[in-house]
Every structure is written in C-alpha cells, then in structure tokens.
Scaffold this motif. Structure first.
Motif, short mmCIF file in Angstrom:
data_model
loop_
_atom_site.label_atom_id
_atom_site.label_comp_id
_atom_site.label_asym_id
_atom_site.label_seq_id
_atom_site.Cartn_x
_atom_site.Cartn_y
_atom_site.Cartn_z
N LEU A 106 -10.69 -17.57 38.97
CA LEU A 106 -10.98 -16.21 39.43
C LEU A 106 -11.18 -16.24 40.93
CD1 LEU A 106 -14.63 -15.23 38.33
CD2 LEU A 106 -13.86 -17.52 38.88
N HIS A 107 -11.28 -15.07 41.52
CA HIS A 107 -11.47 -14.97 42.96
C HIS A 107 -12.95 -15.18 43.30
CE1 HIS A 107 -11.29 -13.45 47.08
NE2 HIS A 107 -9.97 -13.55 47.00
N PRO A 108 -13.27 -15.83 44.43
CA PRO A 108 -14.68 -16.01 44.79
C PRO A 108 -15.41 -14.70 45.08
CG PRO A 108 -13.23 -16.77 46.57
CD PRO A 108 -12.36 -16.53 45.37
N LEU A 109 -14.69 -13.60 45.30
CA LEU A 109 -15.32 -12.29 45.48
C LEU A 109 -15.38 -11.50 44.18
CD1 LEU A 109 -13.82 -11.07 48.89
CD2 LEU A 109 -16.10 -12.02 48.46
N ALA A 110 -14.95 -12.08 43.07
CA ALA A 110 -14.98 -11.37 41.79
C ALA A 110 -16.43 -11.11 41.36
CB ALA A 110 -14.25 -12.18 40.73
N HIS A 111 -16.62 -10.09 40.58
CA HIS A 111 -17.97 -9.66 40.17
C HIS A 111 -18.81 -10.78 39.58
CE1 HIS A 111 -21.14 -7.33 38.15
NE2 HIS A 111 -20.86 -6.37 39.01
N PRO A 112 -18.30 -11.61 38.65
CA PRO A 112 -19.15 -12.67 38.10
C PRO A 112 -19.62 -13.68 39.13
CG PRO A 112 -17.25 -12.29 36.69
CD PRO A 112 -17.00 -11.54 37.96
N GLN A 113 -18.88 -13.84 40.21
CA GLN A 113 -19.25 -14.81 41.24
C GLN A 113 -20.27 -14.25 42.23
OE1 GLN A 113 -18.18 -17.61 39.85
NE2 GLN A 113 -17.15 -18.39 41.66
N VAL A 114 -20.27 -12.93 42.41
CA VAL A 114 -21.07 -12.32 43.48
C VAL A 114 -22.28 -11.56 42.95
CG1 VAL A 114 -21.01 -10.72 45.44
CG2 VAL A 114 -19.01 -12.12 44.93
N HIS A 115 -22.15 -10.92 41.79
CA HIS A 115 -23.15 -9.94 41.36
C HIS A 115 -23.83 -10.26 40.03
CE1 HIS A 115 -21.81 -7.31 44.60
NE2 HIS A 115 -20.57 -7.42 44.18
N GLU A 116 -23.69 -11.46 39.51
CA GLU A 116 -24.24 -11.73 38.19
C GLU A 116 -25.18 -12.93 38.15
OE1 GLU A 116 -21.13 -11.72 35.23
OE2 GLU A 116 -20.22 -9.90 36.07
N GLY A 117 -25.65 -13.38 39.31
CA GLY A 117 -26.65 -14.43 39.34
C GLY A 117 -26.22 -15.75 38.75
N GLY A 118 -24.93 -16.06 38.86
CA GLY A 118 -24.45 -17.33 38.32
C GLY A 118 -24.42 -17.41 36.81
N ALA A 119 -24.36 -16.25 36.15
CA ALA A 119 -24.47 -16.23 34.69
C ALA A 119 -23.34 -16.96 33.98
CB ALA A 119 -24.54 -14.79 34.20
N LEU A 120 -22.15 -17.00 34.57
CA LEU A 120 -21.05 -17.69 33.90
C LEU A 120 -21.42 -19.12 33.57
CD1 LEU A 120 -17.66 -16.61 35.53
CD2 LEU A 120 -18.57 -16.01 33.29
N SER A 121 -22.05 -19.80 34.51
CA SER A 121 -22.44 -21.19 34.27
C SER A 121 -23.80 -21.29 33.60
CB SER A 121 -22.43 -21.99 35.57
OG SER A 121 -23.32 -21.43 36.52
#
Length: 392
Positions: A106-121
């Motif tokens: 994904l892009h480093p500016l994508a929502h999960p990377q910027v606005h979700e507090g690292g929730a993906l990991s």
C-alpha cells in the motif's frame, strides 16, 4: 484535558460555520443534535418503511442496506461495519489468511498507515510494503519491481493525503493486472469511491469490479451519520462477519446510521458528478484569487506563494497550500465566517511534508457550493487574505 480556551475555540469554529449564509459544503456534523434527528425522522420514510421493526444485530434496515450496496457495486455479498477502519482491518486479515501471505502492499500515505495508530500490525498482525513513495498511487512497473512478495495490494481511491489524487483508468487497470500477475489479491479502500466516476469515465460497478473486495464509507461523501460497507465474494464476507464480531463490531442496533446511508445513496450519490465538475471551477477561481496583484485584493493583501492541488481536481475535494502557520490561517477563516457570513475554508493544518510555516487545508464542494460563481470565489479569497495576520 483541554483547557477552557481550547474548548471555546472548538465551539467557536462549528458555530461560525453553521451560522454562515454561504459555504462550499455542509456535513452531517454541521448542525445540532435535535436538528439532525428531526431531519432524519422527516426524510427516512422516503427510503424505508418506518412501520417496520428496528434492526437487531444486523437484520432489518441494515440487511436491506447490505443488499442494496452489494448490487450497486456488483458483488454477491456485503457486510455493514460501524467504521471503515474496522472494515479494512477485517478485509485485509481475511485475505492474509486466504493467500497465506500477511504482507500488504500500500502507499505510505494510505489511511491505515497514517490515521489508524499502527493497527494493521498491532491489532491484525500484518506487515506492509510500499511500492512507491511518490505522492500518487503506484504504477504497474512499481508493482512488478516491489522487492518482496505480498498477498494483497490495497489501493486508496482517491489517495486523500496526496491531494485526493487518482490514476487514469488505464493506469488503474494495469496496476490491478500487475498485482494479479504476482498472485496477489486487490482490495480498494473506496471510502471516497463514490465520487471517482467522473474522473475514470466509467460506471461505479465497473470500477469496483476491478477489485476482489471493496470498502465504502457512508459519511464522507454521502452525508450519512457513520458506518461502512465491505463487499466481496460470499465466503470472504461471511468470514468478515465472524471477525467483525470478534473486533466488537456486532452492534445491537444501527438503524439511524443505516437510514442515513440509504438517504445518502438516494440523494447525494446522483449529485456527486455535479460537485466534481464545480470543484474544478472553484479550484481555478481560487488560483486566480491567490495570484491576483495586491492592488486587486481587499486591504492590499496577497499570497506570497500558494498551491492548489491538483490544479484540476480529480474529485470534489482538493488541497490548498499557503506559506503561513496553520493557526494563523484557521483564525482568518473563522473571522471571515463570523464577520461576513461566508465560509471559504475551514481548519488548516501544518503540512508535515514541507518547510516550517507551510499549512494546507482540504476544500470540499457540495450542494451549497454549486451556488458559488467564480467571481464569488475570487471575492471570498480577497476577504480571506485581508484577515491573514502572520504572527510576529
């Protein structure tokens, strides 16, 4: 805890926006609770039989909304979620299990990377890789050149933090094909997919069906109260329902959000192309206003530098950049609304991507904005600049 002054400012801004006689856009949060409830009660009967029982754990009006959106986007199944963050966490987790690869491109500016507090990991145990760091979505060549394998390619359409930007249709088709050639599935972060039709020149269903799954939001462009939908293959959506429960998203009743989503689909969705078209008029007029000589502006004020990005917006939203502190520009915007009854801009933010003293704001054109002529926009720019007072 916020101090009294900060709390007063938080009240001051929405009060000024709501009281404005002219604004480019109004959202569902721009009115008091009672007014919002009254509007929903008055309008909901046009999209649903209000003599039906309320929903319980996803039946009733929620299930009807799911069926409607699945058909609209051309997928066999859909699941309603209380938030887009949860919907995407679940979608990407489901695909990781099915592909056997927990890496998401994904892009480093994508929502999960910027606005979700690292929730993906932190929450979902997923890894991310970035095919590009350019302020646009990746190209097919960049997908092919990504050094490590990934199970899912997530594309945010449009890429908000890069300026609500989109690829061309041919570029999008090529990127999806490149991901499939790498045995990856494709998921669209379509929080703002609704307004992409004009740019791509394709029906909504044709755009959505490029992906294996899609998430859409109901409050960002459709004026809903909250909520999101995940659409995809039946077996993936069924698994997503299980994870939704595990994540705490199996809510007892959600009929206000579902009714407001149905209203948005009926009323706002058909109007979005007109908003996109007029956003281009507004963007051009903003650029004219900022470029005007100081002698042409109220109080002799002019912008030493500005950027309207994209110059021709891809959707009904775009960015404006100016070389001042964010607090200075926000104060000017609020004062303009209070003193003239015109809201041109709302909050400004430090850019984070440029030198100190540069701020940006996001401009949205909605139904209220259709009333603005180019001259109206240029006049509003003059009045705004007259109130910009840099801190010494």
């Amino acid at each position: 805890m916020a101090d009294t002054g900060e709390q007063d400012e938080r009240r001051r801004r929405p009060a000024a926006w709501q009281a404005s006689r002219r604004t480019l856009w109004r959202g569902s949060a721009d009115r008091p609770v009672g007014e919002g409830l009254a509007a929903l009660a008055a309008d909901a009967s046009s999209v649903y039989d209000l003599d039906e029982w309320t929903d319980v754990y996803g039946d009733g009006v929620v299930a009807e909304l799911e069926s409607w959106v699945a058909a609209l986007l051309g997928f066999p199944a859909a699941a309603f979620f209380p938030s887009g963050t949860m919907a995407q966490q679940v979608a990407l987790r489901c695909w990781a299990g099915r592909t056997g690869n927990a890496t998401v491109a994904l892009h480093p500016l994508a929502h999960p990377q910027v606005h979700e507090g690292g929730a993906l990991s932190v929450v979902s145990g997923l890894r991310t890789v970035h095919p590009t760091t350019e302020p646009r979505l990746p190209t097919a060549e960049e997908i092919h050149a990504t050094a490590e394998p990934f199970g899912t390619l997530m594309l945010e359409l449009p890429l908000r933090d890069a300026g609500f930007v989109l690829p061309t249709w041919d570029e999008l088709v090529a990127v999806v094909a490149a991901a499939r050639e790498r045995d990856a599935v494709v998921h669209f972060d379509g929080a703002r997919l609704w307004e992409c039709v004009t740019h791509f020149g394709r029906p909504l269903q044709e755009i959505a069906e490029l992906a294996d799954s899609v998430y859409v939001s109901f409050y960002k462009s459709l004026g809903g109260l909250s909520g999101a939908m995940l659409v995809g293959p039946s077996e993936v959506v069924e698994e997503a329902r299980v994870w939704r429960h595990r994540y705490g998203g199996q809510l007892f009743q959600q009929y206000p959000a579902a009714l407001s989503a149905l209203l948005g689909l009926e009323r706002e969705l058909p109007r979005l192309p007109s908003y996109v078209a007029h956003a281009r008029v507004v963007a051009a007029a903003l650029a004219d206003g900022f470029a005007a000589p100081a002698s042409d502006t109220a109080g002799g004020s002019t912008a030493p530098w500005f950027r309207v990005h994209p110059q021709s917006p891809h959707t009904h939203q775009f960015q404006v950049w100016l070389p001042y502190e964010a607090a200075v520009l926000t104060e000017a915007a609020v004062r303009q609304a209070e003193e003239t009854g015109v809201t041109l801009f709302r909050r400004w933010f430090e850019s984070g991507a440029g030198p100190p003293g540069v701020a940006l704001t996001e401009v949205t054109v909605g139904s209220d904005g259709l009333e603005w002529t180019a001259d109206d926009v240029r006049q509003a720019v003059r009045e705004f600049l007259a109130r910009v007072r840099p801190q010494s």
